[in-house]
Write a protein that holds these residues in place. Structure first.
Motif, PDB file in Angstrom:
ATOM      1  N   VAL A  90      41.933  25.972  81.153  1.00  0.00           N
ATOM      2  CA  VAL A  90      40.657  26.676  81.126  1.00  0.00           C
ATOM      3  C   VAL A  90      39.825  26.098  79.986  1.00  0.00           C
ATOM      4  CG1 VAL A  90      39.478  28.893  80.954  1.00  0.00           C
ATOM      5  CG2 VAL A  90      41.750  28.773  81.978  1.00  0.00           C
ATOM      6  N   THR A  91      38.562  25.726  80.302  1.00  0.00           N
ATOM      7  CA  THR A  91      37.686  25.136  79.297  1.00  0.00           C
ATOM      8  C   THR A  91      36.306  25.770  79.388  1.00  0.00           C
ATOM      9  OG1 THR A  91      38.848  23.026  79.540  1.00  0.00           O
ATOM     10  CG2 THR A  91      36.730  22.985  78.396  1.00  0.00           C
ATOM     11  N   ALA A  92      35.773  26.182  78.243  1.00  0.00           N
ATOM     12  CA  ALA A  92      34.403  26.672  78.205  1.00  0.00           C
ATOM     13  C   ALA A  92      33.475  25.464  78.296  1.00  0.00           C
ATOM     14  CB  ALA A  92      34.151  27.444  76.915  1.00  0.00           C
ATOM     15  N   VAL A  93      32.639  25.404  79.332  1.00  0.00           N
ATOM     16  CA  VAL A  93      31.813  24.214  79.559  1.00  0.00           C
ATOM     17  C   VAL A  93      30.341  24.457  79.280  1.00  0.00           C
ATOM     18  CG1 VAL A  93      33.398  23.180  81.200  1.00  0.00           C
ATOM     19  CG2 VAL A  93      31.670  24.778  82.027  1.00  0.00           C
ATOM     20  N   ALA A  94      29.915  25.705  79.267  1.00  0.00           N
ATOM     21  CA  ALA A  94      28.511  26.041  79.028  1.00  0.00           C
ATOM     22  C   ALA A  94      28.425  27.534  78.757  1.00  0.00           C
ATOM     23  CB  ALA A  94      27.646  25.675  80.245  1.00  0.00           C
ATOM     24  N   PRO A  95      27.342  27.995  78.149  1.00  0.00           N
ATOM     25  CA  PRO A  95      27.184  29.440  77.964  1.00  0.00           C
ATOM     26  C   PRO A  95      27.274  30.179  79.304  1.00  0.00           C
ATOM     27  CG  PRO A  95      25.554  28.249  76.679  1.00  0.00           C
ATOM     28  CD  PRO A  95      26.226  27.234  77.555  1.00  0.00           C
ATOM     29  N   ALA A 100      29.864  30.082  81.405  1.00  0.00           N
ATOM     30  CA  ALA A 100      30.621  29.366  82.439  1.00  0.00           C
ATOM     31  C   ALA A 100      31.882  28.744  81.840  1.00  0.00           C
ATOM     32  CB  ALA A 100      29.770  28.287  83.089  1.00  0.00           C
ATOM     33  N   ALA A 101      32.933  28.682  82.647  1.00  0.00           N
ATOM     34  CA  ALA A 101      34.195  28.054  82.240  1.00  0.00           C
ATOM     35  C   ALA A 101      34.739  27.263  83.417  1.00  0.00           C
ATOM     36  CB  ALA A 101      35.206  29.106  81.788  1.00  0.00           C
ATOM     37  N   LEU A 102      35.459  26.197  83.108  1.00  0.00           N
ATOM     38  CA  LEU A 102      36.059  25.358  84.145  1.00  0.00           C
ATOM     39  C   LEU A 102      37.556  25.638  84.200  1.00  0.00           C
ATOM     40  CD1 LEU A 102      35.670  23.061  86.234  1.00  0.00           C
ATOM     41  CD2 LEU A 102      36.245  21.448  84.393  1.00  0.00           C
ATOM     42  N   LEU A 103      38.027  26.001  85.388  1.00  0.00           N
ATOM     43  CA  LEU A 103      39.451  26.232  85.628  1.00  0.00           C
ATOM     44  C   LEU A 103      40.020  24.992  86.309  1.00  0.00           C
ATOM     45  CD1 LEU A 103      41.977  28.087  85.810  1.00  0.00           C
ATOM     46  CD2 LEU A 103      41.062  28.920  87.996  1.00  0.00           C
ATOM     47  N   VAL A 104      40.961  24.326  85.666  1.00  0.00           N
ATOM     48  CA  VAL A 104      41.602  23.133  86.214  1.00  0.00           C
ATOM     49  C   VAL A 104      43.047  23.481  86.540  1.00  0.00           C
ATOM     50  CG1 VAL A 104      42.230  20.725  85.820  1.00  0.00           C
ATOM     51  CG2 VAL A 104      40.121  21.638  84.823  1.00  0.00           C
ATOM     52  N   LEU A 105      43.414  23.370  87.807  1.00  0.00           N
ATOM     53  CA  LEU A 105      44.762  23.698  88.270  1.00  0.00           C
ATOM     54  C   LEU A 105      45.483  22.420  88.658  1.00  0.00           C
ATOM     55  CD1 LEU A 105      43.778  26.727  90.549  1.00  0.00           C
ATOM     56  CD2 LEU A 105      44.699  26.826  88.227  1.00  0.00           C
ATOM     57  N   LEU A 106      46.563  22.111  87.972  1.00  0.00           N
ATOM     58  CA  LEU A 106      47.365  20.919  88.259  1.00  0.00           C
ATOM     59  C   LEU A 106      48.704  21.374  88.817  1.00  0.00           C
ATOM     60  CD1 LEU A 106      47.860  17.878  88.148  1.00  0.00           C
ATOM     61  CD2 LEU A 106      48.646  18.168  85.794  1.00  0.00           C
ATOM     62  N   PHE A 107      48.993  20.991  90.067  1.00  0.00           N
ATOM     63  CA  PHE A 107      50.218  21.408  90.740  1.00  0.00           C
ATOM     64  C   PHE A 107      51.272  20.308  90.659  1.00  0.00           C
ATOM     65  CE2 PHE A 107      46.817  23.921  92.530  1.00  0.00           C
ATOM     66  CZ  PHE A 107      47.367  25.196  92.578  1.00  0.00           C
ATOM     67  N   SER A 108      52.535  20.694  90.868  1.00  0.00           N
ATOM     68  CA  SER A 108      53.645  19.749  90.721  1.00  0.00           C
ATOM     69  C   SER A 108      53.625  18.636  91.764  1.00  0.00           C
ATOM     70  CB  SER A 108      54.986  20.498  90.799  1.00  0.00           C
ATOM     71  OG  SER A 108      55.125  21.160  92.038  1.00  0.00           O
ATOM     72  N   ASN A 109      52.888  18.819  92.859  1.00  0.00           N
ATOM     73  CA  ASN A 109      52.789  17.760  93.867  1.00  0.00           C
ATOM     74  C   ASN A 109      51.696  16.749  93.529  1.00  0.00           C
ATOM     75  OD1 ASN A 109      50.459  19.218  94.378  1.00  0.00           O
ATOM     76  ND2 ASN A 109      50.959  19.707  96.505  1.00  0.00           N
ATOM     77  N   GLY A 110      51.105  16.893  92.337  1.00  0.00           N
ATOM     78  CA  GLY A 110      50.082  15.950  91.909  1.00  0.00           C
ATOM     79  C   GLY A 110      48.668  16.355  92.265  1.00  0.00           C
ATOM     80  N   VAL A 137      31.039  34.007  82.791  1.00  0.00           N
ATOM     81  CA  VAL A 137      32.187  34.080  81.889  1.00  0.00           C
ATOM     82  C   VAL A 137      31.737  33.686  80.484  1.00  0.00           C
ATOM     83  CG1 VAL A 137      34.408  33.046  81.310  1.00  0.00           C
ATOM     84  CG2 VAL A 137      33.863  33.571  83.692  1.00  0.00           C
ATOM     85  N   SER A 138      32.120  34.466  79.518  1.00  0.00           N
ATOM     86  CA  SER A 138      31.770  34.165  78.135  1.00  0.00           C
ATOM     87  C   SER A 138      33.042  34.112  77.293  1.00  0.00           C
ATOM     88  CB  SER A 138      30.805  35.216  77.578  1.00  0.00           C
ATOM     89  OG  SER A 138      30.470  34.928  76.235  1.00  0.00           O
ATOM     90  N   ILE A 139      33.511  32.901  77.007  1.00  0.00           N
ATOM     91  CA  ILE A 139      34.696  32.721  76.164  1.00  0.00           C
ATOM     92  C   ILE A 139      34.451  31.559  75.220  1.00  0.00           C
ATOM     93  CG2 ILE A 139      36.370  33.659  77.816  1.00  0.00           C
ATOM     94  CD1 ILE A 139      37.058  30.790  78.598  1.00  0.00           C
ATOM     95  N   SER A 197      42.624  41.749  76.244  1.00  0.00           N
ATOM     96  CA  SER A 197      41.169  41.832  76.075  1.00  0.00           C
ATOM     97  C   SER A 197      40.426  40.980  77.092  1.00  0.00           C
ATOM     98  CB  SER A 197      40.778  41.397  74.658  1.00  0.00           C
ATOM     99  OG  SER A 197      41.129  40.028  74.440  1.00  0.00           O
ATOM    100  N   GLN A 198      41.156  40.014  77.709  1.00  0.00           N
ATOM    101  CA  GLN A 198      40.558  39.144  78.718  1.00  0.00           C
ATOM    102  C   GLN A 198      41.049  39.497  80.125  1.00  0.00           C
ATOM    103  OE1 GLN A 198      38.259  36.874  78.317  1.00  0.00           O
ATOM    104  NE2 GLN A 198      38.141  36.962  76.092  1.00  0.00           N
ATOM    105  N   ASN A 199      41.501  40.733  80.298  1.00  0.00           N
ATOM    106  CA  ASN A 199      42.124  41.108  81.568  1.00  0.00           C
ATOM    107  C   ASN A 199      41.229  40.888  82.800  1.00  0.00           C
ATOM    108  OD1 ASN A 199      44.541  42.259  82.852  1.00  0.00           O
ATOM    109  ND2 ASN A 199      43.147  43.897  83.454  1.00  0.00           N
ATOM    110  N   PRO A 200      39.923  41.238  82.761  1.00  0.00           N
ATOM    111  CA  PRO A 200      39.089  40.976  83.945  1.00  0.00           C
ATOM    112  C   PRO A 200      39.035  39.489  84.314  1.00  0.00           C
ATOM    113  CG  PRO A 200      38.010  42.530  82.493  1.00  0.00           C
ATOM    114  CD  PRO A 200      39.182  41.993  81.738  1.00  0.00           C
ATOM    115  N   LEU A 201      38.916  38.630  83.295  1.00  0.00           N
ATOM    116  CA  LEU A 201      38.891  37.191  83.564  1.00  0.00           C
ATOM    117  C   LEU A 201      40.253  36.709  84.046  1.00  0.00           C
ATOM    118  CD1 LEU A 201      37.550  34.451  83.584  1.00  0.00           C
ATOM    119  CD2 LEU A 201      37.971  34.277  81.111  1.00  0.00           C
ATOM    120  N   TRP A 202      41.314  37.240  83.441  1.00  0.00           N
ATOM    121  CA  TRP A 202      42.667  36.884  83.875  1.00  0.00           C
ATOM    122  C   TRP A 202      42.865  37.209  85.361  1.00  0.00           C
ATOM    123  CZ3 TRP A 202      47.085  34.563  82.053  1.00  0.00           C
ATOM    124  CH2 TRP A 202      48.246  34.782  82.792  1.00  0.00           C
ATOM    125  N   ARG A 203      42.451  38.393  85.782  1.00  0.00           N
ATOM    126  CA  ARG A 203      42.609  38.786  87.179  1.00  0.00           C
ATOM    127  C   ARG A 203      41.811  37.852  88.088  1.00  0.00           C
ATOM    128  NH1 ARG A 203      45.001  43.880  87.628  1.00  0.00           N
ATOM    129  NH2 ARG A 203      45.117  43.388  89.849  1.00  0.00           N
TER     130      ARG A 203
END
Length: 208
Positions: A1-6, A8-18, A28-30, A70-76
């Protein structure tokens, strides 16, 4: 998870199959510290799960670790995104079945009803993906017999499987499905040998 702009955040999912999937989360504000804590929390909770497990509805309902309450809504929201992506990838997983004709030589399948049931299983793609999707370390093998498979209709069967790597990436699984009386020592050795050979051949092709 990366904060990319006010906002907004980028979620990058890397799976074991590549496979890598990116999702832009808006509204999102983090800050960088919170993003790092989320990434670490996701790895702790979901990092050891296979694609089949992640695709289950329970993933979207997984509770946040205590450090992230404290980040439960974003976590869900992230958990729901993860489950949706995993479900889509799970549906895409290719399955190749060989050796079906050898079933006819096994005494267990002289009963037409049992034979029909087993052949139907081999045609049920999702069930085969699930059987082969159990987590095992590369170079090793795993065995599940009867009730260990978790489905009453599979109590007469056993599965021996071994994953293979392409380069350093866990890519697939070679497995044998058969009656519980199979020669486990011989089958496990053959499955490991085949997994190693397939992985080496695909690795050579990938760098050729």
């Amino acid at each position: 998870v990366t904060a990319v702009a006010p906002g907004a955040a980028l979620l990058v999912l890397l799976f074991s199959n590549g496979r890598t999937e990116n999702r832009l989360l808006t509204g999102v504000s983090i800050d960088a510290t919170e993003a790092l804590m989320l990434a670490e929390g996701l790895q702790v909770v979901f990092g050891e799960q296979n694609l089949r497990s992640l695709a289950q509805p329970e993933t979207a309902r997984e509770a946040a670790p205590p450090t992230l309450l404290s980040q439960n809504p974003l976590w869900r929201r992230i958990a729901q995104e993860l489950q949706g992506v995993a479900r889509a990838l799970y549906a895409e997983a290719p399955v190749f079945v060989e050796g079906t004709q050898s079933v006819l030589r096994q005494p267990e399948f002289r009963e037409i009803e049992r034979l029909e049931h087993f052949l139907a299983l081999l045609q049920e793609r999702a069930a085969l993906v699930a059987l082969m999707g159990q987590k095992s370390a590369p170079g090793s093998f795993s065995v599940q017999i009867g009730d260990e498979l978790g489905r009453p209709e599979l109590s007469d069967y056993a599965v021996v499987r071994s994953p293979y790597l392409v380069g350093e990436r866990l890519t697939g699984t070679i497995g044998v499905v058969g009656p519980t009386r199979m020669d486990y020592a011989r089958v496990s050795a053959a499955v490991q040998l085949m997994a190693r050979a397939v992985g080496q051949a695909l690795t050579r092709l990938s760098v050729a």
